[in-house]
Design a protein around this motif. Structure first.
Motif, short mmCIF file in Angstrom:
data_model
loop_
_atom_site.label_atom_id
_atom_site.label_comp_id
_atom_site.label_asym_id
_atom_site.label_seq_id
_atom_site.Cartn_x
_atom_site.Cartn_y
_atom_site.Cartn_z
N PRO A 9 43.83 44.67 35.57
CA PRO A 9 42.45 44.38 35.15
C PRO A 9 41.64 45.66 34.95
O PRO A 9 41.87 46.67 35.61
CB PRO A 9 41.90 43.56 36.32
CG PRO A 9 42.75 43.93 37.48
CD PRO A 9 44.12 44.18 36.93
N LYS A 10 40.70 45.60 34.02
CA LYS A 10 39.84 46.75 33.76
C LYS A 10 38.85 46.98 34.90
O LYS A 10 38.39 48.10 35.12
CB LYS A 10 39.08 46.54 32.45
CG LYS A 10 39.97 46.52 31.21
CD LYS A 10 39.13 46.36 29.96
CE LYS A 10 40.01 46.37 28.71
NZ LYS A 10 39.21 46.21 27.47
N ALA A 11 38.50 45.92 35.58
CA ALA A 11 37.55 46.04 36.69
C ALA A 11 37.95 45.07 37.80
O ALA A 11 38.55 44.03 37.54
CB ALA A 11 36.14 45.75 36.22
N MET A 12 37.64 45.45 39.03
CA MET A 12 37.93 44.60 40.18
C MET A 12 36.69 44.52 41.06
O MET A 12 35.89 45.45 41.10
CB MET A 12 39.12 45.15 40.98
CG MET A 12 40.41 45.22 40.18
SD MET A 12 41.81 45.84 41.15
CE MET A 12 42.04 44.49 42.30
N VAL A 13 36.54 43.41 41.76
CA VAL A 13 35.40 43.20 42.64
C VAL A 13 35.90 43.06 44.07
O VAL A 13 36.80 42.26 44.34
CB VAL A 13 34.59 41.95 42.24
CG1 VAL A 13 33.46 41.71 43.23
CG2 VAL A 13 34.05 42.09 40.83
N SER A 14 35.31 43.84 44.97
CA SER A 14 35.65 43.71 46.39
C SER A 14 34.68 42.74 47.05
O SER A 14 33.46 42.90 46.96
CB SER A 14 35.57 45.08 47.08
OG SER A 14 35.73 44.92 48.48
#
Length: 206
Positions: A9-14
């Motif tokens: 993925p281009k971005a990940m959320v924690s």
């Protein structure tokens, strides 16, 4: 899926949420099955040198900072002259602006509750960088506790050298340093510190 179908993925959320001091995550394990540590590995807190626990008065409990005559206040106090000398550390040298500006509830780089009058000794809690969430959290914590504690924001100047110079301050009585930070942390790692104990949720009536 084959390796050709896997996409990074281009971005990940924690979704990790840091827990406050005193919060016990073990009670949640009765309702959930976990495969690893439940909760965040990090924790915000007020930290002080562990060696100070040898004193004949309590320093590692939040109520020690709620009495105007508490010896804990003097242990972490700074004189008006010392705060004046620290004023250059409260500003960004490139912009000339305080690390905690007025719009975040500070005055001249410090948050001072009304109870910390010129005649009242108050502890000084050193912090690094200010943002809306952090300053709001600390202010609410101090006001809910009705603590005699002012916060001094010194940005990147809160480093190993600063802590070393402030662990033992010369004078007529022993003084040391109280730090708002998180753990685990590179900043605190070289020092043997302990956090001030807080209840899981401070009632506004305490």
């Amino acid at each position: 899926k084959s390796t050709t179908e896997v996409r990074i993925p281009k971005a990940m959320v924690s979704l990790e949420v840091w827990i406050p001091p005193g919060y016990n995550a073990e009670s949640l394990t009765t309702d959930f099955e976990t495969t690893s540590y439940l909760g965040s590995g990090g924790c915000f807190g007020w930290f002080l040198p562990k060696s100070l626990l040898a004193q004949d008065f309590i320093l590692d409990h939040w109520r020690s900072y709620t009495s105007p005559n508490s010896k804990a206040l003097r242990m972490f106090s700074r004189t008006f002259e010392e705060l004046q000398e620290l004023s250059n550390k409260m500003k960004d040298p490139e912009t000339g602006e305080f690390y905690c500006p007025d719009n975040l509830g500070c005055e001249k780089g410090m948050y001072t509750p009304p109870r910390c009058t010129p005649d009242q000794i108050c502890a000084v809690l050193f912090a690094s960088f200010a943002d809306n969430n952090v300053t709001k959290f600390i202010r609410r914590q101090i006001e809910t506790m009705k603590a005699y504690v002012r916060v001094v924001w010194i940005g990147p100047n809160l480093d190993h050298k600063f802590i070393e110079r402030n662990i033992h301050l010369p004078g007529l009585f022993e003084r040391s340093i109280l730090i708002f930070h998180w753990r685990p942390s590179v900043l605190l790692q070289p020092f043997d510190v302990i956090s001030v104990s807080f209840p899981p949720c401070i009632d506004r009536t305490v």
